[in-house]
Scaffold this motif. Structure first.
Motif, PDB file in Angstrom:
ATOM      1  N   LYS A 156       0.845  -1.197   0.000  1.00 56.29           N
ATOM      2  CA  LYS A 156       0.000   0.000   0.000  1.00 56.29           C
ATOM      3  C   LYS A 156       0.874   1.238   0.000  1.00 56.29           C
ATOM      4  CE  LYS A 156      -4.129  -1.797   0.249  1.00 56.29           C
ATOM      5  NZ  LYS A 156      -5.102  -1.603  -0.774  1.00 56.29           N
ATOM      6  N   TYR A 157       0.416   2.223  -0.684  1.00 61.00           N
ATOM      7  CA  TYR A 157       1.095   3.502  -0.731  1.00 61.00           C
ATOM      8  C   TYR A 157       0.788   4.247   0.542  1.00 61.00           C
ATOM      9  CZ  TYR A 157       3.486   6.312  -4.232  1.00 61.00           C
ATOM     10  OH  TYR A 157       4.400   6.976  -4.975  1.00 61.00           O
ATOM     11  N   ILE A 158       1.798   4.877   1.168  1.00 57.80           N
ATOM     12  CA  ILE A 158       1.520   5.632   2.387  1.00 57.80           C
ATOM     13  C   ILE A 158       0.646   6.840   2.093  1.00 57.80           C
ATOM     14  CG2 ILE A 158       3.606   7.037   2.148  1.00 57.80           C
ATOM     15  CD1 ILE A 158       1.882   5.908   5.387  1.00 57.80           C
ATOM     16  N   LEU A 159       0.677   7.290   0.806  1.00 61.04           N
ATOM     17  CA  LEU A 159      -0.196   8.403   0.431  1.00 61.04           C
ATOM     18  C   LEU A 159      -1.651   8.009   0.506  1.00 61.04           C
ATOM     19  CD1 LEU A 159       1.798   9.590  -2.675  1.00 61.04           C
ATOM     20  CD2 LEU A 159       1.605  10.799  -0.512  1.00 61.04           C
ATOM     21  N   ILE A 160      -1.908   6.742   0.541  1.00 62.26           N
ATOM     22  CA  ILE A 160      -3.289   6.274   0.519  1.00 62.26           C
ATOM     23  C   ILE A 160      -3.803   5.945   1.897  1.00 62.26           C
ATOM     24  CG2 ILE A 160      -4.876   4.706  -0.612  1.00 62.26           C
ATOM     25  CD1 ILE A 160      -3.043   6.498  -2.370  1.00 62.26           C
ATOM     26  N   THR A 198       6.735   8.232   5.072  1.00 69.91           N
ATOM     27  CA  THR A 198       6.076   9.360   5.730  1.00 69.91           C
ATOM     28  C   THR A 198       6.396  10.700   5.103  1.00 69.91           C
ATOM     29  OG1 THR A 198       7.884   9.625   7.320  1.00 69.91           O
ATOM     30  CG2 THR A 198       6.060   8.143   7.940  1.00 69.91           C
ATOM     31  N   THR A 199       7.161  10.705   4.014  1.00 71.45           N
ATOM     32  CA  THR A 199       7.439  11.956   3.322  1.00 71.45           C
ATOM     33  C   THR A 199       6.876  11.891   1.912  1.00 71.45           C
ATOM     34  OG1 THR A 199       9.587  11.174   2.524  1.00 71.45           O
ATOM     35  CG2 THR A 199       9.539  12.352   4.638  1.00 71.45           C
ATOM     36  N   ALA A 200       6.630  13.058   1.346  1.00 73.44           N
ATOM     37  CA  ALA A 200       6.108  13.141  -0.011  1.00 73.44           C
ATOM     38  C   ALA A 200       6.741  14.340  -0.698  1.00 73.44           C
ATOM     39  CB  ALA A 200       4.588  13.268   0.000  1.00 73.44           C
ATOM     40  N   ARG A 252      -0.730  13.294   7.014  1.00 69.39           N
ATOM     41  CA  ARG A 252       0.136  12.126   7.124  1.00 69.39           C
ATOM     42  C   ARG A 252       1.614  12.457   6.988  1.00 69.39           C
ATOM     43  NH1 ARG A 252      -3.674   9.402   3.129  1.00 69.39           N
ATOM     44  NH2 ARG A 252      -5.204   8.316   4.410  1.00 69.39           N
ATOM     45  N   VAL A 253       1.946  13.451   6.200  1.00 68.43           N
ATOM     46  CA  VAL A 253       3.354  13.655   5.871  1.00 68.43           C
ATOM     47  C   VAL A 253       4.116  14.266   7.044  1.00 68.43           C
ATOM     48  CG1 VAL A 253       2.901  13.871   3.407  1.00 68.43           C
ATOM     49  CG2 VAL A 253       2.922  15.925   4.833  1.00 68.43           C
ATOM     50  N   THR A 254       5.384  13.895   7.132  1.00 70.81           N
ATOM     51  CA  THR A 254       6.251  14.464   8.179  1.00 70.81           C
ATOM     52  C   THR A 254       7.110  15.597   7.627  1.00 70.81           C
ATOM     53  OG1 THR A 254       7.876  12.731   7.708  1.00 70.81           O
ATOM     54  CG2 THR A 254       6.329  12.345   9.527  1.00 70.81           C
ATOM     55  N   GLY A 266       6.411  21.227   5.364  1.00 66.62           N
ATOM     56  CA  GLY A 266       6.993  22.417   4.750  1.00 66.62           C
ATOM     57  C   GLY A 266       7.279  22.230   3.271  1.00 66.62           C
ATOM     58  N   GLU A 267       7.506  20.976   2.871  1.00 66.30           N
ATOM     59  CA  GLU A 267       7.779  20.668   1.470  1.00 66.30           C
ATOM     60  C   GLU A 267       6.536  20.189   0.729  1.00 66.30           C
ATOM     61  OE1 GLU A 267      11.920  18.666   1.148  1.00 66.30           O
ATOM     62  OE2 GLU A 267      11.070  18.094   3.094  1.00 66.30           O
ATOM     63  N   PHE A 268       5.519  19.773   1.475  1.00 61.98           N
ATOM     64  CA  PHE A 268       4.294  19.268   0.845  1.00 61.98           C
ATOM     65  C   PHE A 268       3.112  20.027   1.442  1.00 61.98           C
ATOM     66  CE2 PHE A 268       0.950  16.602  -0.617  1.00 61.98           C
ATOM     67  CZ  PHE A 268       1.438  15.960  -1.750  1.00 61.98           C
ATOM     68  N   ALA A 269       2.813  21.172   0.844  1.00 59.89           N
ATOM     69  CA  ALA A 269       1.797  22.069   1.390  1.00 59.89           C
ATOM     70  C   ALA A 269       0.528  22.036   0.545  1.00 59.89           C
ATOM     71  CB  ALA A 269       2.345  23.493   1.445  1.00 59.89           C
TER      72      ALA A 269
END
Length: 546
Positions: free
Chosen positions: A5-9, A171-173, A533-535, A538-541
């Motif tokens: 599974k994708y963590i984005l999901i 946990t990052t995107a 979800r993302v840690t 600041g990079e994924f706004a």
């Protein structure tokens, strides 16, 4: 079996189970894993089938129509749209990342992308398959991955981009620029598919070389690569045995899903065990005909969710006297199946119960008719208007799109339709080639492409009246013609966005959305669940303005 599974999901929580050892003690000698199962020919084919499965979560579902049909110049909210997610059409302040429709689309596409990545990375290592078969499997997965990313970048702009399978927790995107996703993902994926897929699939419903060319033509049109778009569209038109169906209405015969105009469609089935939620398109474009005293809801007329109602602009686009696409697209007559009274007259089963006409009718004529005679006076369909005109009954009276009607469902309330969903058909390729030719100042060639579609659309004997000249071709004509041909076919929002006309046309033709739409609405809000979800927030706004 491992769940990849994708963590984005989503994050999967695995429950623990225990058993009473004195009753049963198991000593498994082997467990099926992705590593072992996908290493087999059957396993990798099953993995590829799972890539296709996600298509059913978008095509034929409510979310896809809300995000591509409403909020445009051609459809606004019907009664059911007002009571179910009205903010997408209206671009209201409540259009947020918490919207369930938007979240579902995001989630399902990333599930499909990661499954495609798994197949693409694992297929080369499978023993027992020829290199040709491996390349074919990879090409099918890359086509679908390109399609998912194509939707994502159009809907959301810069999005997370990965061509590698994700296993475990991430946990990052990243927010990759749209151009990079086209250049490194969508275009090379489709070029690979063109080079490695057959002209005709061994199993109907699998993607093919012409389907890949057709999708890449659509992509190149979106990017403004006019010569390439025309070349690809022309190749599909000339190099294969696709044919336009005539009359236009034959396209929507549910017993004729497999026909010469379909380049590629998403497959549904009559088997309830494998059809899942089914193709639910039949629900959304129908008004509540059962409010009529002489009609009881039935299979033929459908279950009316009343989500999407044609705008005045769409209604006025058609000339029913010469263009068969009015009657081929819209259901405007309903027959009584219950005895009742209308305007003091007895109506029996088999009599006309409702008739909709796209022009004004005198009140005296309406009040004397032995049926509901619903007319069109060009009052805004979403306004306060009389009961027997378009939009009347609080947005409950309008011509129903019959492209998706499904009278073969198991019951009058069943939602799991079995009709295939056509994603690519030949008429669109003529429209792409025509627009691309016009963009290159080849107006005569453009008119010739459009006239093929218009000749097919003509009522018999009216073909000459349907022809256009080079001087007739401009952007407004192109958008009008695409609207007439492709009503409800999951493309209008994209057409307006790519032509730079979304704000202008929504403000002019969709009065529900006109006060609210802004530049920020050229992309959707990123789902809040993703942001939470993302840690690396600041990079994924969030997209600006939301």
């Amino acid at each position: 079996m491992n769940k990849i599974k994708y963590i984005l999901i989503s994050i999967i929580f695995l429950g623990s189970f225990s058993a009473c050892n004195d009753i049963l003690e198991e000593n498994p000698v082997g467990l099926a894993t992705a590593e072992s199962y996908y290493a087999t020919p059957k396993g990798i084919e099953d993995g590829l089938k799972a890539v296709y499965t996600t298509l059913r979560k978008f095509y034929g579902q409510e979310e896809s129509f809300f995000l591509t049909v409403t909020g445009t110049d051609v459809f606004t909210n019907g009664f059911g749209g007002v009571t179910n997610s009205p903010d997408i059409n209206n671009y209201s302040v409540n259009l947020l990342g918490t919207n369930a429709m938007i979240t579902a689309v995001w989630n399902n596409f990333y599930i499909g992308i990661n499954q495609a990545n798994a197949v693409i990375s694992r297929a080369p290592k499978v023993q027992g398959l020829s290199e040709t078969e491996k390349q074919r499997i990879i090409a099918e997965a890359r086509f679908i991955r390109a399609l998912y990313y194509f939707h994502l970048v159009q809907q959301f702009g810069d999005v997370h981009f990965s061509l590698e399978e994700t296993i475990g927790v991430q946990t990052t995107a990243n927010r990759t620029p749209v151009k990079t996703i086209y250049d490194q993902g969508i275009i090379p994926d489709l070029q690979f598919a063109i080079a490695n897929l057959p002209a005709k699939a061994a199993k109907y419903g699998r993607v093919t070389k012409p389907a890949s060319e057709a999708l890449l033509a659509r992509v190149q049109l979106t990017l403004g690569n006019w010569a390439e778009a025309e070349k690809l569209a022309s190749s599909v038109i000339k190099s294969y045995d696709f044919q336009l169906l005539k009359p236009f209405s034959r396209l929507w015969d549910i017993t004729n899903d497999v026909n010469s105009e379909v380049i590629w469609s998403v497959q549904f089935t009559a088997d309830p065990l494998t059809n899942g939620d089914g193709n639910q398109s039949h629900l959304f474009f129908i008004f509540d005909y059962a409010q009529n005293p002489t009609i009881i809801r039935d299979l033929a007329n459908g279950r009316p969710y009343q989500r999407f109602m044609p705008t005045n602009y769409l209604i006025k686009l058609f000339d029913p006297a010469k263009d068969s696409r009015w009657d081929g697209t819209f259901k405007t007559v309903w027959i009584a199946n219950n005895k009742g009274t209308i305007n003091g007259k007895t109506v029996s089963p088999g009599d006309t119960a409702i008739k909709i006409v796209p022009y004004p009718v005198a009140d005296a004529v309406q009040n004397a008719a032995p049926y509901w005679l619903i007319d069109f006076n060009d009052n805004w369909v979403g306004g306060t208007i009389t009961n027997l005109e378009f939009g009347g009954g609080q947005r409950r009276r309008f011509p129903a799109v019959k492209k998706y009607l499904d009278p073969l469902r198991t019951s009058i309330n069943a939602v799991d339709g079995r009709r295939d969903f056509t994603v690519l058909r030949l008429a669109e390729l003529y429209l792409i080639a025509g627009e691309a030719a016009w963009r290159q100042s080849k107006n005569a060639e453009a008119a010739a492409y459009f006239n093929v579609v218009r000749t097919r659309a003509a009522i018999e004997g009216k073909e000459a009246q349907m022809q256009i000249t080079a001087a007739d071709v401009n952007l407004n004509f192109i958008l009008d013609e695409r609207a007439r041909e492709l009503v409800g076919e999951v493309d209008r929002w994209y057409d307006l966005k790519r032509t730079g006309t979304l704000l202008e046309r929504v403000k002019k033709y969709n009065l529900d959305a006109a006060p609210n739409i802004k530049e920020m609405h050229l992309v959707r809000p990123i789902p809040q669940t993703q942001l939470d979800r993302v840690t690396n927030p600041g990079e994924f706004a969030q997209n600006p303005g939301y």
